[in-house]
Structures are given as C-alpha cells and as structure tokens.
Design an enzyme around this catalytic site. Structure first.
Site, PDB file in Angstrom:
ATOM      1  N   SER A 121       0.819  -1.214   0.000  1.00 49.34           N
ATOM      2  CA  SER A 121       0.000   0.000   0.000  1.00 49.34           C
ATOM      3  C   SER A 121       0.849   1.258   0.000  1.00 49.34           C
ATOM      4  CB  SER A 121      -0.909   0.013   1.237  1.00 49.34           C
ATOM      5  OG  SER A 121      -0.128  -0.009   2.426  1.00 49.34           O
ATOM      6  N   HIS A 142      -2.955  -3.763  -5.677  1.00 51.63           N
ATOM      7  CA  HIS A 142      -3.304  -3.274  -4.346  1.00 51.63           C
ATOM      8  C   HIS A 142      -4.804  -3.323  -4.090  1.00 51.63           C
ATOM      9  CE1 HIS A 142      -3.611   0.245  -1.311  1.00 51.63           C
ATOM     10  NE2 HIS A 142      -3.445  -0.908  -0.679  1.00 51.63           N
ATOM     11  N   GLU A 154      -6.034  -1.279  -7.312  1.00 53.30           N
ATOM     12  CA  GLU A 154      -5.050  -0.463  -8.010  1.00 53.30           C
ATOM     13  C   GLU A 154      -4.036  -1.386  -8.688  1.00 53.30           C
ATOM     14  OE1 GLU A 154      -4.907   3.546  -5.235  1.00 53.30           O
ATOM     15  OE2 GLU A 154      -3.657   1.832  -4.672  1.00 53.30           O
TER      16      GLU A 154
END
Length: 507
Positions: A121, A142, A154
């Site tokens: 992250s 992510h 993501e």
C-alpha cells in the site's frame, strides 16, 4: 471458465491475504494459500469456508458452488508447491527487504512467465522489483480491506513492468467483480495519495484551535456530505496505520508541504491512543460505542439586532434571502449602523482579514460559510474573529438556528472548515492528474470506491466551481503564507478557462 490466471498463489494468510484468496477462487482460479506462521493458512481456509457457508445460508450461493469454492483453495507449506502457479500475490508485512527477499526466492522457483504481484500500500513497486532478474514480470496489485466489499483494485506499473502484465492483472480484477484502476508507481498510488487532504487539513484546523475534533467532524459530515468525519475515520483506521502512512508519503515526496503530517497524531500514537482498537482515540469507546459530547443548544437572546451584510459576501443574494426568511431586519445602508450585526461571507479569507480590509467594526463582525448552497446542507457554520463580542456571537448563532438547522460556531480560520478541506482534496487530486499518476476517470473511481467520498474529488471541484476552488486556495495562501495552498497548474488553468476539472488535453 476462461480465467486470466488458472492457478494463483497468495502468500500471507492475514485479513488481506484471505480476502484476495476468496476473490481469486470466486473468479475461478485454483488458489494456494501460504503463510510463514504454522497453521495460519489452514485457519485462513477455515475462515473462507465460514464466509461461503454464510453466503449459502443467505441464498447467495448454492451448495454445489460452495463446495466447489472450498475445494478450490488449499494450504501449502513450501515454495516448491507453487511451481505450477501463473500468478503469485504477496500480502505479507509492509517491509521492503522482506518483500524483496520473498520475490528473490519465488523467482528461483516459479516459471519464467509467472506474474509476481505485490499488495503493497505504500512501498515502491519499482524498489520491490529491483530484487528480480526479470522486473518486467512484477506489478502492484493493491486491494483494500475488506477485500470482498471494497470493489476497487489499483494496478501499479513499476518502472520496468510490462504492459501485458498490467493488462492481465486488470482483467483478473474484473473477473473478481472489482474495478481495476491503473496507477503509476508514485508514493501512495491513487487512493492513499488522494486521501491526504482530508485528514491532514482537518488536523491542521484542529491544531490552530479553530474547533474541537467532534465539531470538525460534524461540519464535514453535515455541510459537505462525508460519511465519516476525518477524526472518526482516523479512529476507525487506527493511528498505528494512518500516521506512518502520512509520514511515509510526506518523506517520499521530499517534504511536499501539501502532505505535511501533524504533531497531534504523532503524540497520540506515542501515547497509545490509537482509536477504536484501543478504546480511546479522538473519541472514547466504552463498550465499543463512540462517545462524544452533545452540542450545546443555541442561545436565546431577548432582542436580535439588525443585520448588515457585506457587499462582497459570497452568494450575497442568497444570504440576504436567508436572513430575511429567518425574520431578521436587514439594514440596506452603505455602511452598518452602530448596533448592527455585521455579516461577511468570504472564500478563503478569514473574518479578521475581511474586517480589516473592509474597515468594519470587528467587535460586531461574524463570518458565515456560503460556499455551498444553504439548501444543500444540514448545518450552517459561523466564525468569529478575536474581537467579536459574545453578545454578537450569540445573536448570530440564535438567528441562524431559528429554523431548527444545526449551527456550528468556530474560531477564525481562513476558509472556515469545509472550504479548506474541500480545496485541499480537490487541489491534490488535480495535481495527481497534472503528474499523470492516473487518468481523471480512474482517480474518480478509485476515490469514490476506496474512500467513500460523496463525489470524486474532481467532481467535487466541479460541483463547487473550479474558480471558487482557486479563489479559496489563493486566499488561503495569502492568509497563511504556506505553500501547501498553492494551486496545481491543472486546477489553475482549467479554473481560469472555465473548463471541467475532468477535461484532458488532446495528445
């Protein structure tokens, strides 16, 4: 079922790893769950079985499908058992060297075509992939917790990541029922980067003594429509998670003022007041329930003075109508009488600056935030200045509470609360587009799904007006002299030309 990855390994059986394993299995992939802690993978699979049993009990999954999902996931204890996997997703501790070491080992075991994905992250995908002989196979993937409910992923390209790898991962996310958004390998990617404005600006407001935590939360929920106030959100996430992310992004961007962390969270982290998980944060949580002081009732002065409204007030015509509808006597002279309540409605400026520039009697001057249409909010926000008399403050409070709408009275602040926080959110998002971190469309999707804002940040800027956002930021910079408020070129140019903040230039 034609699945992008037929065999997926997930390393790390914590909450994130379990969630990723669940979605991979539901997408049709055979899943291998591994954890360095003995028994953790088995416990993870038991937890997944419970989740699928619950879905079956609710009628969302038939017995045959449930049994097939359970059979599709198995625990493994050695890297050698991952030889046949075409995707490995790591969800281990957020430590650069630990991730590098894991990928070094994996590269010596799995096939050359196997995609290696990191659920990091906050760490650089490029830095993680540096450990590999073939970094083009490594990308960020992510997810957000809880994975089954947070329907956005993501997909992050490192410096050497191949476009094909990102395309396959994006397609797999869609097969999981999630929306894939593409991000460049920049600190915070999309969601954690875009989320900097909400908490850090609220902390700055609290640090100036403008209002207490609960009042700031109430204002941003009732006036701007956020589901959780920034301090409720920090308590929910936990300062042991939130504060390090603030510091990480700030330092990775070489001390960019827009991302400056707060000593408030640093001190509370040191004290162990982390939020809900410790029973105490910005609020107390006896028995797990948030405890906050009730708002005091509005004052009830015997007589309300006449009201004079500055000719420079934002939304002046609407403000005049509002004051009239609330039953106040409005003065129409070029200057206020010696007894009038003086109302100003600045964008970005504080009440002190307006009173000084317009040569108003500061003892009788109160500000009201009119950036948002009064009909669209559930709360009005007033601001005093250091010289405002108590009787004038109380008269203004009583007037604007006459129809039963909630009223917050805060100390002087450039941009009140909502103007500052919204402008910070919009400005950071605009600069992300300027830097080409992601597309405007992906930014809006990621933020609305990942952060739960009432609108995406660019849509928020369009709603309140790009020119208004510019005015707020320019005036905040004047009041505070802080480069954190300098407008992004993306916002400045679109605001100046009257363009949507979603507008992209032709290639």
């Amino acid at each position: 079922m034609n699945v992008n990855f037929s065999k997926t390994a997930v390393i790390g059986a914590g909450a994130m790893g379990r969630g990723i394993a669940q979605m991979a299995a539901q997408a049709g992939s055979e899943v291998f769950l591994m954890d360095s802690l003995p028994g953790a993978a088995e416990r993870g699979i038991a937890s997944l079985s419970e989740q699928w049993d619950k879905l079956h009990a609710k009628g969302k999954l038939d017995a045959q499908a449930r049994d097939a999902l359970v059979a599709r996931v198995r625990a493994v204890t050695s890297m050698e058992e991952l030889v046949g996997c075409d995707l490995v997703v790591e969800a281990i501790i957020e430590d650069l060297e630990a991730k590098r070491q894991l990928f070094r080992t994996l590269e010596s075991v799995v096939a050359p075509a196997t995609v290696l994905a990191t659920n990091t992250s906050s760490l650089s995908v490029t830095a993680i992939a540096k450990a590999l002989a073939h970094p083009e196979r490594c990308a960020g993937f992510h997810f957000f917790n809880p994975v089954p409910l947070m329907k956005v992923v993501e997909v992050i390209a490192g410096f050497k990541t191949s476009a094909e790898v990102c395309g396959r991962l994006a397609g797999f996310a869609e097969q999981m029922g999630h929306k894939a958004v593409r991000a460049q390998d920049t600190p915070g990617f999309i969601v954690n980067h875009a989320g900097r404005g909400y908490g850090t600006e609220a902390l700055r407001i609290a640090g100036e003594g403008v209002a207490d935590f609960a009042t700031i939360d109430r204002i941003l929920k009732d006036q701007a429509g956020f589901r959780l106030g920034p301090f409720e959100l920090l308590d929910l996430t936990g300062l042991d998670v939130s504060h390090p992310v603030m510091e990480s992004i700030y330092h990775q961007y070489y001390e960019e003022p827009r991302f400056r962390p707060s000593v408030i969270t640093a001190q509370r982290l040191a004290a162990g007041a982390l939020g809900r998980k410790t029973g105490e944060g910005f609020y107390r949580y006896p028995d797990g329930t948030q405890q906050a002081a009730e708002e005091p009732p509005a004052p009830k002065p015997e007589v309300l003075p006449g009201v004079w409204i500055s000719p420079r007030a934002a939304r002046r015509a609407e403000l005049i109508k509002l004051v009239h509808d609330l039953g106040a006597q409005i003065e129409t002279g070029a200057t206020p009488s010696t007894t009038a309540l003086i109302l100003v409605a600045p964008l970005g400026f504080d009440v002190t600056t307006v009173a000084a520039v317009e040569r108003l009697d500061a003892t009788r001057t109160v500000g009201i935030d009119m950036m948002i249409d009064d009909a669209a909010t559930r709360r009005r926000v007033l601001a005093t200045n250091p010289a405002t008399r108590v009787d004038i403050r109380d008269a203004a409070h009583a007037l604007f509470a006459r129809d039963g709408k909630a009223v917050s009275v805060i100390r002087d602040s450039g941009g009140f609360v909502t103007q500052r926080v919204v402008a910070a959110i919009v400005n950071i998002a605009a600069d992300m587009c300027q830097q080409e971190v992601c597309s405007p469309a992906d930014l809006e999707t990621a933020v609305t799904r990942g952060l739960g804002y009432p609108q995406g940040p660019l849509a928020m800027g369009n709603l309140y007006g790009p020119t208004n956002m510019l005015e707020v930021l320019f005036n905040l910079q004047t009041v505070y002299g802080d480069p954190r408020y300098r407008p992004s070129p993306w916002l400045r140019r679109r605001g100046a030309l009257g363009l949507s903040l979603m507008h992209e230039e032709e290639a």
